[in-house]
Scaffold this motif. Structure first.
Motif, PDB file in Angstrom:
ATOM      1  N   LEU A  19       0.815  -1.214   0.000  1.00  0.00           N
ATOM      2  CA  LEU A  19       0.000   0.000   0.000  1.00  0.00           C
ATOM      3  C   LEU A  19       0.852   1.270   0.000  1.00  0.00           C
ATOM      4  CD1 LEU A  19      -2.855  -0.959   2.495  1.00  0.00           C
ATOM      5  CD2 LEU A  19      -2.895  -1.046   0.005  1.00  0.00           C
ATOM      6  N   GLY A  20       1.953   1.240  -0.740  1.00  0.00           N
ATOM      7  CA  GLY A  20       2.826   2.406  -0.858  1.00  0.00           C
ATOM      8  C   GLY A  20       3.800   2.601   0.282  1.00  0.00           C
ATOM      9  N   ALA A  21       3.831   1.669   1.232  1.00  0.00           N
ATOM     10  CA  ALA A  21       4.755   1.739   2.373  1.00  0.00           C
ATOM     11  C   ALA A  21       5.799   0.633   2.248  1.00  0.00           C
ATOM     12  CB  ALA A  21       3.993   1.578   3.688  1.00  0.00           C
ATOM     13  N   ALA A  46       8.943   0.510   7.780  1.00  0.00           N
ATOM     14  CA  ALA A  46      10.192   1.255   7.631  1.00  0.00           C
ATOM     15  C   ALA A  46       9.930   2.640   7.055  1.00  0.00           C
ATOM     16  CB  ALA A  46      11.157   0.482   6.733  1.00  0.00           C
ATOM     17  N   ASP A  47       8.905   2.760   6.218  1.00  0.00           N
ATOM     18  CA  ASP A  47       8.575   4.058   5.629  1.00  0.00           C
ATOM     19  C   ASP A  47       7.114   4.027   5.188  1.00  0.00           C
ATOM     20  OD1 ASP A  47       8.943   6.666   4.623  1.00  0.00           O
ATOM     21  OD2 ASP A  47       9.404   5.878   2.628  1.00  0.00           O
ATOM     22  N   ALA A  48       6.315   4.933   5.745  1.00  0.00           N
ATOM     23  CA  ALA A  48       4.906   5.062   5.363  1.00  0.00           C
ATOM     24  C   ALA A  48       4.648   6.515   4.981  1.00  0.00           C
ATOM     25  CB  ALA A  48       3.991   4.630   6.501  1.00  0.00           C
ATOM     26  N   GLY A  53      -1.256   4.425   0.981  1.00  0.00           N
ATOM     27  CA  GLY A  53      -2.483   3.824   1.492  1.00  0.00           C
ATOM     28  C   GLY A  53      -2.323   3.377   2.928  1.00  0.00           C
ATOM     29  N   ALA A  54      -1.121   2.949   3.301  1.00  0.00           N
ATOM     30  CA  ALA A  54      -0.868   2.521   4.685  1.00  0.00           C
ATOM     31  C   ALA A  54      -1.048   3.701   5.647  1.00  0.00           C
ATOM     32  CB  ALA A  54       0.537   1.940   4.812  1.00  0.00           C
ATOM     33  N   PRO A  84      -5.740  -7.552   3.928  1.00  0.00           N
ATOM     34  CA  PRO A  84      -6.087  -7.272   2.534  1.00  0.00           C
ATOM     35  C   PRO A  84      -5.388  -6.029   2.021  1.00  0.00           C
ATOM     36  CG  PRO A  84      -7.849  -6.549   3.980  1.00  0.00           C
ATOM     37  CD  PRO A  84      -6.822  -7.252   4.853  1.00  0.00           C
ATOM     38  N   GLY A  85      -5.304  -5.933   0.726  1.00  0.00           N
ATOM     39  CA  GLY A  85      -4.809  -4.707   0.119  1.00  0.00           C
ATOM     40  C   GLY A  85      -5.930  -3.679   0.126  1.00  0.00           C
ATOM     41  N   ALA A  86      -5.755  -2.631  -0.600  1.00  0.00           N
ATOM     42  CA  ALA A  86      -6.764  -1.570  -0.629  1.00  0.00           C
ATOM     43  C   ALA A  86      -8.054  -2.062  -1.276  1.00  0.00           C
ATOM     44  CB  ALA A  86      -6.227  -0.371  -1.397  1.00  0.00           C
TER      45      ALA A  86
END
Length: 109
Positions: A19-21, A46-48, A53-54, A84-86
Motif C-alpha cells: 500500500l505504498g509503504a 520502515a517508511d509510510a 495507502g498505509a 487485505p490490500g486496498a
C-alpha cells in the motif's frame, strides 16, 4: 561500487512494498531494543509516506504491527496473506506498537 562499513556490518534486510509503504521484519537487535522476543513476530513499517495507502489507513513510519484481528503476525509473508490490500472486505483490527505504546487501529483501506 565499494560497500560502506555499515553495509558490510549490517546485511540488507528484505523489504517489500505494501500500500505504498516499505515494510519488513525486525532484526534481532531491534526486537531487543523494543523489549520483545523474536517469537513475537510482527512487521515493521520502515517508511509510510503521507501519500501511501498505509498512512491513510492509520499506520505511521516506525509502527510495529504485532497482531491482525487478534492473531499474532509471525512473519512478513503471514502479514501479507492476512491483511487485505486496498479496497473491499471488512476493516482489519491491527494491534500496533507506536512510540513504545500499544495502539489498536481499525485500518480503513
Amino acid at each position: 561500487k565499494i560497500p560502506s562499513v555499515k553495509e558490510i556490518a549490517m546485511p540488507a534486510i528484505p523489504q517489500t512494498n505494501w500500500l505504498g509503504a516499505s515494510i519488513r521484519e525486525l532484526t534481532l537487535g531491534e526486537y531487543s531494543v523494543m523489549g520483545m522476543s523474536t517469537e513475537s513476530g510482527g512487521i515493521y513499517l520502515a517508511d509510510a509516506p503521507v501519500s501511501s495507502g498505509a498512512f491513510k489507513a492509520g499506520l505511521r513510519t516506525g509502527d510495529f504491527v504485532m497482531k491482525v484481528n487478534g492473531r499474532a503476525v509471525p512473519s512478513l509473508a503471514n502479514f501479507l496473506l492476512t491483511v487485505p490490500g486496498a479496497g473491499g472486505g471488512p476493516k482489519p483490527i491491527l494491534e500496533v506498537i507506536r512510540n513504545r505504546q500499544r495502539v489498536t487501529l481499525e485500518a480503513g483501506f
